[in-house]
Design an enzyme around this catalytic site. Sequence first.
Site, PDB file in Angstrom:
ATOM      1  CG  ASP A  43      48.820  43.559  41.518  1.00  0.00           C
ATOM      2  OD1 ASP A  43      48.561  44.752  41.318  1.00  0.00           O
ATOM      3  OD2 ASP A  43      47.994  42.759  41.986  1.00  0.00           O
ATOM      4  CB  CYS A  71      34.652  47.997  41.333  1.00  0.00           C
ATOM      5  SG  CYS A  71      35.456  46.501  40.733  1.00  0.00           S
ATOM      6  CB  CYS A  73      33.210  40.899  40.403  1.00  0.00           C
ATOM      7  SG  CYS A  73      31.902  40.928  39.152  1.00  0.00           S
ATOM      8  CB  CYS A  95      33.888  43.737  33.392  1.00  0.00           C
ATOM      9  SG  CYS A  95      35.351  43.759  34.449  1.00  0.00           S
ATOM     10  CB  CYS A 134      36.333  40.589  27.097  1.00  0.00           C
ATOM     11  SG  CYS A 134      37.398  41.239  25.783  1.00  0.00           S
TER      12      CYS A 134
END
Length: 343
Positions: free
Chosen positions: A131, A211, A238, A241, A245
């Site tokens: 990352d 976002c 956050c 989302c 799932c």
Amino acid sequence: MDLKRRVHEQALAEGFSLCRVCRPWDVPDVPARLKAYLDAGYHGQMAWMEERSHWRGAPQVLWPEARSVIMLAESYGPDHDPRDILDQGDKAAISVYAQNRDYHDIVKKRLKRLARWLIAEAGGELKVFVDTAPVPEKALGQVAGLGWQGKHTNLVSRQLGSWFFIGSVFTTLDLEPDAPEVDHCGSCRACLDVCPTNAFPAPYKLDARRCISYLTIEHHGPIDETLRPMLGNRIYGCDDCLAACPWNKFASRAAEVRYHAREDLLAPDLAELAKLDDAAFRARFSGSPIKRIGRNRFVRNVLYAIGNSGAAPLRQVARGLADDPDPAVADAARWAVRRLTKR
């Protein structure tokens, strides 16, 4: 195949949850998808995405000698629903991945140990990434079989749900690739419907400018006033989302204890966080990914949460920062005071 099996076994022994293999050139659609994303301006202030797009879009360009990419997943699954905190207006909501140690350090050390083992076993040259380099990790993760890019654009695994970090080992060794994962989202749109800011213009497309993770972490300066009320008490990232799932029913709590939430970061008081000066901020978040955004951006976020709290006693806390030397902090403080005065 014997070497690949031993790589898989060693990866699990090092603490990774999943290990799969692909080729660097197995993502031919990424350049066009990335260009469309950048052309739409969805990357906001993340200029580094555009500056390194020639590498991010084509991993084989990043290191032409590489013949295989070992893709690794490491679970950071929580033992609680991170959305429970959202109803506690005077408390701060911090993204699950940032509630303890910085995953970059933990995952990179595992990758390096795996790389040293592989060199000793089979030779070759290696590069490890987690990352911090222009690598299309999610696209490579899908073609390697770690999971698929869900409608929220993050990788989803049938074994780990949405809660995992991705690392990669590029190598000149020729390893047999695994089969790609297919999309298992079906007609579900739970991740899209739960987004507080409607950051998804369409399934599989994210407008980072809306976002909350982007706004609280990557965005410099004041946040658009129309978006501030939608932040709620989310001060760093956050998880909405991800948490929504249905595939998370297969997830389990992270085995790595350094990903388990620190008690002081599960539901910290907004009033306490707002009073942190630079030295106190650095001390409190030493070894945490939160430290990266600095005191000013952090306190700016805390003040937006205070403005959304509905807690009149916090108005005095915000008023005390109305003349802060940082313009974004001062602006956020005055906005919070106005919000709490109207209630």
